[in-house]
Write a protein that holds these residues in place. Structure first.
Motif, PDB file in Angstrom:
ATOM      1  N   PRO A  19      43.661  71.697  71.258  1.00 33.00           N
ATOM      2  CA  PRO A  19      43.899  71.029  71.847  1.00 33.00           C
ATOM      3  C   PRO A  19      43.057  69.944  72.710  1.00 33.00           C
ATOM      4  N   TYR A  20      42.507  71.092  74.109  1.00 28.31           N
ATOM      5  CA  TYR A  20      41.802  70.901  74.880  1.00 28.31           C
ATOM      6  C   TYR A  20      40.783  69.701  75.584  1.00 28.31           C
ATOM      7  N   TRP A  21      39.845  69.651  73.380  1.00 27.89           N
ATOM      8  CA  TRP A  21      39.139  68.905  73.374  1.00 27.89           C
ATOM      9  C   TRP A  21      39.642  67.625  73.396  1.00 27.89           C
ATOM     10  N   VAL A  22      41.189  67.673  71.965  1.00 26.83           N
ATOM     11  CA  VAL A  22      41.697  66.631  71.613  1.00 26.83           C
ATOM     12  C   VAL A  22      41.733  65.717  73.161  1.00 26.83           C
ATOM     13  N   SER A  23      42.592  66.776  73.966  1.00 27.45           N
ATOM     14  CA  SER A  23      42.436  65.925  75.216  1.00 27.45           C
ATOM     15  C   SER A  23      41.814  64.656  76.108  1.00 27.45           C
TER      16      SER A  23
ATOM     17  N   PHE B   1      45.113  59.654  50.712  1.00 24.47           N
ATOM     18  CA  PHE B   1      43.924  59.902  50.858  1.00 24.47           C
ATOM     19  C   PHE B   1      43.553  61.215  50.977  1.00 24.47           C
ATOM     20  N   SER B   2      43.322  61.148  53.111  1.00 24.28           N
ATOM     21  CA  SER B   2      43.391  61.868  53.388  1.00 24.28           C
ATOM     22  C   SER B   2      43.428  61.824  54.566  1.00 24.28           C
ATOM     23  N   VAL B   3      43.262  61.969  55.820  1.00 25.31           N
ATOM     24  CA  VAL B   3      42.859  61.202  57.723  1.00 25.31           C
ATOM     25  C   VAL B   3      41.542  61.303  57.484  1.00 25.31           C
ATOM     26  N   GLU B   4      40.322  61.918  56.936  1.00 29.39           N
ATOM     27  CA  GLU B   4      39.112  61.107  56.967  1.00 29.39           C
ATOM     28  C   GLU B   4      39.062  59.406  56.401  1.00 29.39           C
ATOM     29  N   ALA B   5      39.700  59.252  55.353  1.00 29.39           N
ATOM     30  CA  ALA B   5      39.998  58.194  54.997  1.00 29.39           C
ATOM     31  C   ALA B   5      40.018  56.664  56.616  1.00 29.39           C
ATOM     32  N   ALA B   6      40.910  57.329  57.178  1.00 29.31           N
ATOM     33  CA  ALA B   6      41.864  57.018  58.855  1.00 29.31           C
ATOM     34  C   ALA B   6      40.606  55.928  58.453  1.00 29.31           C
ATOM     35  N   PRO B   7      39.102  55.496  59.030  1.00 29.89           N
ATOM     36  CA  PRO B   7      38.253  54.576  59.562  1.00 29.89           C
ATOM     37  C   PRO B   7      37.961  54.167  58.925  1.00 29.89           C
ATOM     38  N   ILE B   8      37.393  54.621  57.983  1.00 34.59           N
ATOM     39  CA  ILE B   8      37.521  53.234  56.679  1.00 34.59           C
ATOM     40  C   ILE B   8      38.462  52.440  55.732  1.00 34.59           C
ATOM     41  N   GLY B   9      39.398  52.815  56.314  1.00 33.48           N
ATOM     42  CA  GLY B   9      40.371  52.073  56.199  1.00 33.48           C
ATOM     43  C   GLY B   9      40.792  50.799  57.247  1.00 33.48           C
ATOM     44  N   GLY B  10      40.593  51.652  58.415  1.00 32.88           N
ATOM     45  CA  GLY B  10      40.306  50.633  59.163  1.00 32.88           C
ATOM     46  C   GLY B  10      39.439  49.706  59.654  1.00 32.88           C
ATOM     47  N   SER B  11      38.587  49.736  58.941  1.00 29.20           N
ATOM     48  CA  SER B  11      37.098  48.693  58.971  1.00 29.20           C
ATOM     49  C   SER B  11      37.130  48.167  58.093  1.00 29.20           C
TER      50      SER B  11
ATOM     51  N   TYR C 154      46.298  58.087  64.005  1.00 34.38           N
ATOM     52  CA  TYR C 154      45.832  59.916  63.657  1.00 34.38           C
ATOM     53  C   TYR C 154      44.667  60.367  63.681  1.00 34.38           C
ATOM     54  N   PHE C 155      44.116  60.305  65.350  1.00 38.99           N
ATOM     55  CA  PHE C 155      42.942  60.580  66.066  1.00 38.99           C
ATOM     56  C   PHE C 155      43.114  61.916  66.308  1.00 38.99           C
ATOM     57  N   ALA C 156      44.478  62.058  66.604  1.00 38.76           N
ATOM     58  CA  ALA C 156      44.390  63.810  66.931  1.00 38.76           C
ATOM     59  C   ALA C 156      44.351  64.556  65.501  1.00 38.76           C
ATOM     60  N   GLU C 157      44.787  64.212  64.671  1.00 40.66           N
ATOM     61  CA  GLU C 157      44.632  64.806  63.770  1.00 40.66           C
ATOM     62  C   GLU C 157      43.379  65.172  62.702  1.00 40.66           C
ATOM     63  N   TYR C 158      42.731  63.256  63.367  1.00 36.88           N
ATOM     64  CA  TYR C 158      41.334  63.166  62.272  1.00 36.88           C
ATOM     65  C   TYR C 158      40.703  64.780  63.245  1.00 36.88           C
ATOM     66  N   LEU C 159      40.225  64.900  64.249  1.00 33.10           N
ATOM     67  CA  LEU C 159      39.770  65.396  65.381  1.00 33.10           C
ATOM     68  C   LEU C 159      40.559  66.771  65.170  1.00 33.10           C
ATOM     69  N   ASN C 160      41.217  67.428  64.416  1.00 32.15           N
ATOM     70  CA  ASN C 160      41.245  68.611  64.491  1.00 32.15           C
ATOM     71  C   ASN C 160      41.129  69.391  62.698  1.00 32.15           C
ATOM     72  N   VAL C 161      41.170  67.759  61.631  1.00 34.18           N
ATOM     73  CA  VAL C 161      40.559  67.965  60.618  1.00 34.18           C
ATOM     74  C   VAL C 161      38.953  67.959  60.223  1.00 34.18           C
ATOM     75  N   THR C 162      38.483  67.117  61.040  1.00 37.67           N
ATOM     76  CA  THR C 162      37.405  66.858  60.497  1.00 37.67           C
ATOM     77  C   THR C 162      35.972  67.406  61.629  1.00 37.67           C
ATOM     78  N   MET C 163      36.720  68.238  63.355  1.00 42.30           N
ATOM     79  CA  MET C 163      35.955  68.467  63.701  1.00 42.30           C
ATOM     80  C   MET C 163      36.033  70.143  64.429  1.00 42.30           C
ATOM     81  N   ASN C 164      37.682  70.710  63.541  1.00 45.46           N
ATOM     82  CA  ASN C 164      38.095  71.781  64.269  1.00 45.46           C
ATOM     83  C   ASN C 164      38.222  71.444  65.724  1.00 45.46           C
TER      84      ASN C 164
END
Length: 386
Positions: A234-238, A351-361, A221-231
């Motif tokens: 698409p270019y910067w996601v790539s 929860f939200s995509v912002e919680a993904a890195p915490i879940g992974g950790s 869910y990294f692409a969605e994480y970038l969209n939500v947390t850093m707005n």
């Protein structure tokens, strides 16, 4: 380093590319096949699960075959399965060829991992495994952006045709440069399962599963994480995926080098602790491009640097059944990909995509506990050999 290891790595790259290359073009495939995006996404899950199960089983069933010949046969089946995927008239047929592709890919990757350390000097074994891992990791990571570029321009089917052509080239390279490799005794499926009763070995495999599950809880869910947390546009996601990909490709080689220098146990502990720290602190870096980029690079490197250390640890712990332990560990990796993607979905939806890195950790810190537990267990004795 034996040049033939790099030959195996090239083949591993081609084969590994088929797993996630469709990840970036799910909408395109969904529209063409007339099914939901979620249904197309299950092609990745199906691949990972079949790969995980078939690797150890096929290695045991083919134990009497000369390894180079078996490698070429597996590449041939992989080639035909990709041609079948290219020509698939619908979703159901594509699933069938996806299963065949996964089974042949599992055997090819396992053979690469087991042949590589046998054709180099003992002091280079972990580095040889690391080079194979670099081939697989680069395919897994770079496959997504390649799939987006090619699939959007020419359609999703062309991807499977390209992989088929690259497979043919890889087969010719293997045929020319790889010497015949005699078969060795491989444990039966029953003995493979019985070996997991040894807690030193089974807990080591759990480490691989949890690390990859923790990684994919975030990465899926990294692409969605970038969209939500850093707005991010698409270019910067790539760009972020590209930076991550380069870092991940280097991780396998770095992991092998460090393992040869300080040993597998220390390397596993060092990298898993760093992995936990990076994922846990990633939400704190979102406000700084510099800090986030540093975090991204370290995360990418660590995502595949642990594999050579784990493989080295298994060879050291169970030398007589190292082939099958590496096969099981590769299966654990694939189970980790499937489980992590699933857990990531639960975290994002619950929860939200912002919680993904915490879940992974959280999953990664659990892996540290299993690693310490495995290291403290007595040496493996009386390994089963059929």
């Amino acid at each position: 380093m034996n040049f033939k290891v790099y030959v195996l790595a090239v083949s591993a790259f081609v084969v590994g590319m088929v797993e996630l290359i469709i990840g970036g073009i799910l909408p395109v495939m969904s529209k063409d096949l007339g099914v939901s995006v979620g249904a197309v996404g299950q092609l990745i899950t199906i691949f990972a699960l079949v790969f995980a199960i078939s690797g150890p089983v096929l290695l045991s069933m083919t134990s009497k075959y000369e390894r180079k010949r078996l490698y070429l046969i597996a590449l041939g089946v992989f080639f035909l399965a990709n041609i079948g995927s290219f020509l698939s008239p619908g979703y159901g047929v594509l699933i069938f060829f996806r299963v065949i592709t996964s089974m042949s890919a599992a055997l090819i990757i396992v053979l690469s991992l087991t042949i590589a350390p046998k054709i180099v000097k003992p002091e280079y074994r972990s580095r040889a495994i690391g080079i194979i891992t670099m081939g697989v990791s680069s395919a897994l990571v770079l496959g997504v952006p390649l799939g987006v570029l090619i699939g959007e321009a020419y359609g999703w089917r062309i991807l499977f045709l390209i992989i088929a052509v690259l497979t043919l080239i890889a087969g010719l390279i293997i045929m020319k440069f790889l010497d015949p490799v005699p078969p060795e005794q491989v444990s039966s499926v029953r003995d493979q399962l019985r070996s997991l009763k040894n807690v030193k070995l089974s807990s080591a495999h759990v480490v691989t599963l949890l690390v990859l599950a923790g990684h994919y809880t975030m990465y899926a869910y990294f692409a969605e994480y970038l969209n939500v947390t850093m707005n991010a546009e698409p270019y910067w996601v790539s760009v972020a995926f590209f930076v991550f990909g380069i870092s991940a490709v280097s991780g396998g080689g770095i992991g092998g080098w460090v393992t040869d220098r300080i040993g597998p146990e220390r390397t596993v502990l060092l990298f898993t602790v760093l992995f936990f720290v990076v994922l846990a602190t990633m939400p704190l870096t979102n406000q700084s491009v510099i800090l986030f980029t540093v975090s991204l690079i370290i995360w990418g490197m660590l995502s595949w640097s642990i594999a050579p250390a784990q493989q080295g640890y298994l060879i050291k712990t169970a030398p007589r059944t190292s082939d099958i332990q590496q096969s099981i560990n590769t299966s654990a990796l694939q189970f980790g990909i499937a489980i992590g993607s699933g857990i990531g979905g639960l975290v994002v939806n619950g929860f939200s995509v912002e919680a993904a890195p915490i879940g992974g950790s959280i999953l990664v810190i659990l892996s540290i506990g299993f690693a310490l537990f495995s290291f403290k267990q007595p040496a493996v004795e009386n390994e089963p050999v059929s």
